[in-house]
Design a protein around this motif. Structure first.
Motif, PDB file in Angstrom:
ATOM      1  N   ASP A   7      34.013  31.906  50.764  1.00 49.81           N
ATOM      2  CA  ASP A   7      33.195  32.768  49.912  1.00 49.81           C
ATOM      3  C   ASP A   7      33.780  34.166  49.755  1.00 49.81           C
ATOM      4  O   ASP A   7      33.276  34.964  48.957  1.00 49.81           O
ATOM      5  N   GLY A   8      34.802  34.486  50.530  1.00 47.93           N
ATOM      6  CA  GLY A   8      35.461  35.772  50.396  1.00 47.93           C
ATOM      7  C   GLY A   8      36.096  35.916  49.019  1.00 47.93           C
ATOM      8  O   GLY A   8      36.675  34.965  48.498  1.00 47.93           O
ATOM      9  N   PHE A   9      35.988  37.098  48.436  1.00 50.47           N
ATOM     10  CA  PHE A   9      36.548  37.431  47.126  1.00 50.47           C
ATOM     11  C   PHE A   9      35.904  36.633  45.997  1.00 50.47           C
ATOM     12  O   PHE A   9      36.462  36.497  44.913  1.00 50.47           O
ATOM     13  N   GLY A  10      34.703  36.120  46.256  1.00 54.37           N
ATOM     14  CA  GLY A  10      33.983  35.395  45.220  1.00 54.37           C
ATOM     15  C   GLY A  10      33.193  36.331  44.323  1.00 54.37           C
ATOM     16  O   GLY A  10      33.022  37.518  44.603  1.00 54.37           O
ATOM     17  N   THR A  28      48.456  34.362  46.224  1.00 56.07           N
ATOM     18  CA  THR A  28      47.312  33.935  45.420  1.00 56.07           C
ATOM     19  C   THR A  28      46.097  33.784  46.323  1.00 56.07           C
ATOM     20  O   THR A  28      46.213  33.279  47.440  1.00 56.07           O
ATOM     21  N   ILE A  29      44.949  34.229  45.836  1.00 53.91           N
ATOM     22  CA  ILE A  29      43.691  34.014  46.545  1.00 53.91           C
ATOM     23  C   ILE A  29      42.856  33.042  45.733  1.00 53.91           C
ATOM     24  O   ILE A  29      42.597  33.268  44.536  1.00 53.91           O
ATOM     25  N   LEU A  55      40.556  32.784  40.208  1.00 55.91           N
ATOM     26  CA  LEU A  55      41.711  32.865  41.099  1.00 55.91           C
ATOM     27  C   LEU A  55      42.344  34.235  40.920  1.00 55.91           C
ATOM     28  O   LEU A  55      42.427  34.752  39.810  1.00 55.91           O
ATOM     29  N   LEU A  56      42.792  34.811  42.019  1.00 56.23           N
ATOM     30  CA  LEU A  56      43.368  36.150  41.985  1.00 56.23           C
ATOM     31  C   LEU A  56      44.856  36.056  42.295  1.00 56.23           C
ATOM     32  O   LEU A  56      45.243  35.631  43.386  1.00 56.23           O
ATOM     33  N   LYS A  57      45.676  36.469  41.328  1.00 58.32           N
ATOM     34  CA  LYS A  57      47.127  36.334  41.490  1.00 58.32           C
ATOM     35  C   LYS A  57      47.877  37.650  41.371  1.00 58.32           C
ATOM     36  O   LYS A  57      48.985  37.767  41.889  1.00 58.32           O
ATOM     37  N   GLU A  58      47.325  38.597  40.661  1.00 62.83           N
ATOM     38  CA  GLU A  58      48.021  39.854  40.415  1.00 62.83           C
ATOM     39  C   GLU A  58      47.235  41.019  41.004  1.00 62.83           C
ATOM     40  O   GLU A  58      46.010  40.967  41.107  1.00 62.83           O
ATOM     41  N   TYR A  76      41.953  44.096  44.914  1.00 66.49           N
ATOM     42  CA  TYR A  76      40.828  43.292  45.402  1.00 66.49           C
ATOM     43  C   TYR A  76      40.637  43.465  46.905  1.00 66.49           C
ATOM     44  O   TYR A  76      39.509  43.619  47.384  1.00 66.49           O
ATOM     45  N   ILE A  77      41.728  43.460  47.624  1.00 69.04           N
ATOM     46  CA  ILE A  77      41.638  43.640  49.082  1.00 69.04           C
ATOM     47  C   ILE A  77      41.115  45.038  49.400  1.00 69.04           C
ATOM     48  O   ILE A  77      40.319  45.231  50.319  1.00 69.04           O
ATOM     49  N   GLY A  78      41.537  46.028  48.610  1.00 70.48           N
ATOM     50  CA  GLY A  78      41.053  47.392  48.805  1.00 70.48           C
ATOM     51  C   GLY A  78      39.557  47.503  48.596  1.00 70.48           C
ATOM     52  O   GLY A  78      38.860  48.210  49.343  1.00 70.48           O
TER      53      GLY A  78
END
Length: 387
Positions: free
Chosen positions: A166-169, A213-214, A221-224, A229-231
């Motif tokens: 569920d992280g980064f959802g 990639t997340i 999906l997070l690629k760039e 996003y992590i910040g």
């Protein structure tokens, strides 16, 4: 099936749900939600999670289309919540040779959801264990209480993919064109927000991985620009304000408290507040109000007295904030009461049970309708908030 390209070996087999009205029977999702599921095709085939029972048939069709004439070897269960795990029993019955991969807590909770014996089919993993599929290798990272106790994420070493549960959802289907941060923030604080310390622990583990990639269980999906996003997650999970600004949240019975709150918002803007957001707790989305409370560094609570206590929607709002770990903010108070104003006292008592909350000295106390004395108090309160 949606044409989402991950790689030659890693495929998306999830489903969009445009028909759902309330996620978890409480969160408004005007643009629906996606239930993400993935498959890694190698010498061995691993399916990464299932989907909600609302979309069983669509998911099975995607799975079968992607498999072709092959059969899966593993079902990896990152999270047992029903929106991701409803089809575990159906999958295991459909593919009797497949094994199910989870951790000790996964298998402890599994019988609570399904009547199926997996004794001879389970692959129990712990922190740092690896599962080789051929050229692809999954590394298992435990993420307890993000946001259930059995949650784990998986890192695929060859393609540097983090399957982040569920992280980064975020809310919203994958075919919805919208800003990621707004609905990801609303999703985070309302679903995962209580567990900031546990998210921080997971982020520390993720910092040691080379992630390209997340792949979350909800949302795109997070690629760039993964640092962006992590910040965001670093800020959100540490309970630090994301932006300088003031949320004015009001709970009004007949409109007089609303009028006073809007007057205060105007005064705040006149005195130079960077951003002022106003929300009507009786009518606006509660989840969005919670999101904004965490987003900004300051807040004003304006509530009518009701039965010698708080008007219920304000009490509900404060309950939500407390349960999600609201902290490290400055708060101003405004109350209204025709004969015995009590709202400020009640709000203060709840706020004092939260961590690192600074309550402004000036309290605006309206009796029925706003007057010039109240406006002067508003200016004093605004000066404290905008200094």
């Amino acid at each position: 099936m949606k044409d989402i390209i991950i790689s030659e070996a890693v495929k998306y087999i999830g489903v969009d749900d445009h028909d759902i009205d309330l996620f978890e029977s409480q969160y408004i999702v005007p643009n629906g939600v996606s239930y993400n599921s993935y498959i890694i095709i190698d010498e061995k085939i691993a399916v990464m999670d299932t989907v909600d029972k609302r979309k069983t048939q669509e998911w099975l069709a995607n799975l079968e289309e992607t498999l072709g004439d092959r059969t899966p070897d593993y079902l990896v269960v990152s999270h047992l919540e029903p929106d991701h795990a409803s089809n575990i029993q159906i999958f295991l019955e459909k593919y009797p040779e497949a094994k199910i991969v989870g951790n000790a807590k996964t298998f402890g909770m599994l019988p609570q959801f399904f009547d199926i014996d997996v004794t001879d089919r389970k692959v129990e993993v712990k922190e740092g264990d690896e599962l080789s599929l051929g050229e692809h290798t999954l590394v298992f990272v435990m993420a307890p209480m993000v946001h259930w106790p059995e949650v784990m994420v998986e890192y695929e070493k060859k393609e540097k993919i983090l399957f982040s549960a569920d992280g980064f959802g975020k809310f919203g289907t994958l075919d919805t064109e919208e800003d990621w941060a707004c609905e990801a923030r609303r999703y985070y604080f309302n679903i995962v927000g209580k567990y900031g310390a546990q998210v921080q622990n997971l982020l520390k583990k993720a910092a040691g991985l080379d992630i390209a990639t997340i792949c979350p269980l909800h949302g795109p999906l997070l690629k760039e620009n993964l640092g962006y996003y992590i910040g965001k997650y670093q800020v959100w999970s540490s309970y630090e304000p994301e932006d300088k600004g003031i949320l004015v949240a009001y709970a009004s019975i007949h409109g007089n408290t609303a009028e006073a709150a809007k007057k205060l918002a105007k005064i705040l803007e006149e005195q130079g507040a960077e951003k002022v957001a106003v929300t009507d707790l009786s009518r606006d989305d509660m989840a969005e109000a919670v999101e904004d409370a965490f987003r900004y560094d300051r807040m004003v609570l304006a509530a009518a007295t009701y039965d010698a206590g708080l008007f219920p929607c304000m009490e509900d709002f404060l309950h939500h904030l407390k349960s999600k770990g609201y902290q490290k903010r400055t708060v101003g108070l405004m109350e209204n009461g025709s004969w015995a104003p009590m709202a400020a006292k009640q709000m203060r008592a709840i706020l004092e049970g939260m961590k690192d909350i600074t309550i402004c000295d000036t309290v605006v106390s309206v009796k029925s309708t706003m007057n010039e004395v109240n406006v002067d108090s508003m200016k004093q309160l605004a000066a404290e908030l905008v200094k």
